[in-house]
Design a protein around this motif. Structure first.
Motif, short mmCIF file in Angstrom:
data_model
loop_
_atom_site.label_atom_id
_atom_site.label_comp_id
_atom_site.label_asym_id
_atom_site.label_seq_id
_atom_site.Cartn_x
_atom_site.Cartn_y
_atom_site.Cartn_z
N THR A 85 0.84 -1.24 -0.02
CA THR A 85 -0.06 -0.13 0.15
C THR A 85 0.99 1.22 0.06
OG1 THR A 85 -0.54 -0.14 2.29
CG2 THR A 85 -2.13 -1.09 0.93
N ALA A 86 1.88 1.32 0.53
CA ALA A 86 2.75 2.67 0.64
C ALA A 86 3.20 2.84 -0.59
CB ALA A 86 4.00 2.31 1.29
N GLU A 195 6.35 13.02 4.56
CA GLU A 195 6.59 12.26 5.68
C GLU A 195 7.18 10.93 5.13
OE1 GLU A 195 5.52 12.43 9.40
OE2 GLU A 195 6.41 14.08 8.37
N LEU A 196 6.48 10.33 3.94
CA LEU A 196 7.11 9.31 3.38
C LEU A 196 8.59 9.54 2.95
CD1 LEU A 196 6.54 6.53 2.07
CD2 LEU A 196 6.36 7.71 -0.26
N GLU A 197 8.91 10.51 2.51
CA GLU A 197 10.34 10.97 2.10
C GLU A 197 11.28 10.99 3.43
OE1 GLU A 197 12.99 14.37 -0.35
OE2 GLU A 197 10.94 14.90 0.25
N ARG A 198 10.61 11.50 4.32
CA ARG A 198 11.35 11.63 5.63
C ARG A 198 11.61 10.32 6.37
NH1 ARG A 198 10.35 12.45 11.38
NH2 ARG A 198 8.06 12.39 10.89
N LEU A 199 10.67 9.40 6.36
CA LEU A 199 10.60 7.83 7.02
C LEU A 199 10.94 7.09 6.28
CD1 LEU A 199 7.25 8.73 9.13
CD2 LEU A 199 9.81 9.15 9.99
N GLU A 202 13.70 5.32 0.77
CA GLU A 202 14.00 4.55 -0.34
C GLU A 202 12.62 4.26 -1.14
OE1 GLU A 202 15.77 0.81 0.97
OE2 GLU A 202 17.62 1.84 1.40
N VAL A 203 11.48 3.98 -0.47
CA VAL A 203 10.47 3.81 -1.02
C VAL A 203 9.86 5.17 -1.92
CG1 VAL A 203 7.68 3.48 -0.72
CG2 VAL A 203 9.51 2.21 0.61
N TYR A 204 10.19 6.31 -1.39
CA TYR A 204 9.69 7.52 -1.75
C TYR A 204 10.40 7.89 -3.07
CZ TYR A 204 9.64 12.65 -2.62
OH TYR A 204 9.42 13.84 -3.17
N GLU A 238 9.03 -3.01 -1.24
CA GLU A 238 7.63 -3.33 -0.91
C GLU A 238 7.28 -3.13 0.57
OE1 GLU A 238 4.62 -7.42 -1.03
OE2 GLU A 238 6.73 -7.48 -1.83
N ASP A 239 6.20 -2.44 0.64
CA ASP A 239 6.17 -1.86 2.22
C ASP A 239 4.69 -1.43 2.42
OD1 ASP A 239 6.70 -1.66 4.95
OD2 ASP A 239 8.26 -0.14 4.66
N SER A 240 3.96 -1.72 3.66
CA SER A 240 2.53 -1.26 3.73
C SER A 240 2.79 0.37 4.26
CB SER A 240 2.04 -1.84 4.85
OG SER A 240 2.47 -1.77 6.06
N ILE A 241 1.60 1.13 4.15
CA ILE A 241 1.62 2.39 4.71
C ILE A 241 1.98 2.39 6.08
CG2 ILE A 241 -0.82 2.40 4.65
CD1 ILE A 241 -0.79 5.44 4.19
#
Length: 467
Positions: A85-86, A195-199, A202-204, A238-241
């Protein structure tokens, strides 16, 4: 506000009713609508646009069901593979304006109290406009061990809890400040991305690279369709929100609510929703005018019926799910083990886990009438203006008999018409295509004869649907 609808998932816990090519969000369970269609309808009162994140295999099914809901429109983002989902939410937010408030929902949940739902969404939107990440907490009614929990103090989230054991679930219920995690969220697109970029940088970063390489496809639909490339998608972790952002962020709020919510994640959950009694049993509304079940001294069972006559005698607490090619029988309370059954099915008969006998395709449907050694019989329906891929087979010959409508047939360099009560023959290895250039459905019978008649004996040379 924009409704981002997460439309992936295979719904294996509801097999054989739900399968990879027709997962539970597209199965018509209640009132003739699918859960996906109910999601679209439910959110049109609180959102002015829908943005659907779907895998490529299910896109045309989603587009077809969208077109059946009058006046509703939506755009699509297509993922070649799922990365949880992320990334799905990140890709959607990257395709929107950064100040857009988005309401993220799944496509396969049930909400029965529309008024309470709208009130919760209005509260969440107000919090999102204050630059918070908002989640929805469902007030628990029993100690469920299959959901994650949210610990809260008023609207502040204190912690997220994994699926608990029974004792922990009972303790959460007693404390009163724990809520089921609904998997619904509300926030500004830009706030979530920061927040995704900060936390989870790699996903961001991988999501940014993927959306920059995405292309807009023209499928002649009243929707914009963005397609992400396979290589770019595979590069996204691969990661969940929840893991990527929500459990790490310090700007998370929760809106507690009681809106008649269910994730319908199992046949036991479906039993709880169907409960309308027929001889003391829960019977899923029947389709295709199938006969009413006969129950003699049988009670507290769930019956999902289609075409065959079902009769129960002196049994209780069973789940009986009947489809045209598979029957599931289980004790109530054990339906979480269906995933184990699907794992075994994938080893012995993988097509049973993938597709029903009635299979939906971008161009229409096909139904397997007979499947035997060295031959298979199908009923094929091609929608007006649609055509199959230009293809060939290495292990089978095909006989086509038109029942109604007119078929435009291509065989190698030849192109000709086949009308009702006429037939043609496609030899193994010949390049061929079937089209419906008419105004009504083309209905035909296909007889395949050969050493192997599996669906993977197809070599596509040209396909308007990009498969």
């Amino acid at each position: 506000m924009i409704n981002v609808i997460l439309c992936g998932g295979s719904g294996t816990r509801l097999w054989p009713l739900s399968r990879t090519m027709l997962p539970k969000q597209f199965v018509r369970l209640f009132d003739g609508h699918s859960l996906f269609q109910d999601t679209l309808i439910r959110n049109q009162s609180v959102c002015n646009h829908s943005f659907i994140v779907s895998n490529t295999e299910q896109f045309f099914l989603a587009a077809d069901q969208l077109s059946q809901v009058a006046s509703l429109k939506a755009d699509f983002l297509l993922e070649p593979i799922g990365r949880n989902t992320a990334p799905a939410i990140a890709l959607a937010c990257l395709a929107l304006e950064q100040d857009d408030v988005v309401l993220v929902t799944t496509s396969d949940h049930l909400v029965k109290d529309q008024k309470a739902y709208e009130e919760a969404v209005i509260k969440a939107k107000a919090l999102a406009e204050e630059n918070n990440l908002v989640t929805f907490g469902i007030r628990p009614t029993y100690p469920e061990t299959g959901f994650g929990y949210i610990e809260a103090s008023d609207q502040d989230v204190l912690s997220f809890k994994e699926k608990p054991d029974v004792d922990s679930a009972k303790l959460y219920l007693e404390k009163g400040n724990y809520f089921w995690n609904s998997g619904m969220f509300c926030f500004k697109a830009g706030v979530f991305l920061k927040e995704l970029e900060r936390l989870s940088p790699e996903v961001y970063q991988a999501s940014v690279e993927a959306i920059n390489l995405a292309c807009e496809e023209d499928y002649s639909l009243d929707s914009r369709v963005f397609k992400v490339g396979l290589d770019a998608m595979q590069n996204i972790p691969e990661d969940s929100i929840d893991y990527a952002v929500m459990e790490k962020s310090d700007i998370v709020k929760v809106v507690p609510c009681d809106m008649g919510w269910s994730d319908l994640g199992s046949f036991d959950a479906l039993y709880d929703e169907v409960k309308a009694s027929f001889d003391d049993n829960a019977v899923l509304p029947r389709l295709n005018n199938s006969p009413e079940p006969i129950c003699v001294d049988a009670k507290n069972n769930l019956l999902v019926t289609r075409d065959r006559q079902i009769a129960l005698i002196d049994v209780e607490e069973l789940l009986v799910v009947d489809t045209s090619d598979a029957i599931l029988i289980s004790k109530r309370g054990s339906s979480q083990k269906v995933k184990q059954v699907v794992a075994e099915i994938k080893k012995s008969a993988p097509e049973l886990a993938e597709v029903h006998r009635l299979a939906h395709r971008p161009w229409g449907t096909y139904e397997v009438l007979v499947d035997s050694e060295q031959y298979k019989v199908k009923r094929i329906v091609v929608k007006p203006g649609s055509k199959l891929s230009l293809q060939k087979h290495f292990h089978r010959n095909e006989h086509w008999i038109v029942v109604s409508g007119t078929a435009t047939v291509t065989v190698n360099e030849e192109r000709f018409l086949v009308r009702a009560n006429e037939s043609t023959y496609i030899q193994m290895g010949q390049l061929h295509r079937l089209e419906n250039e008419g105004k009504i459905d083309l209905v035909m019978i296909e007889v395949q004869v050969g050493e192997y008649t599996g669906e993977d004996d197809i070599v596509r040379v040209e396909d308007v649907y990009g498969r």
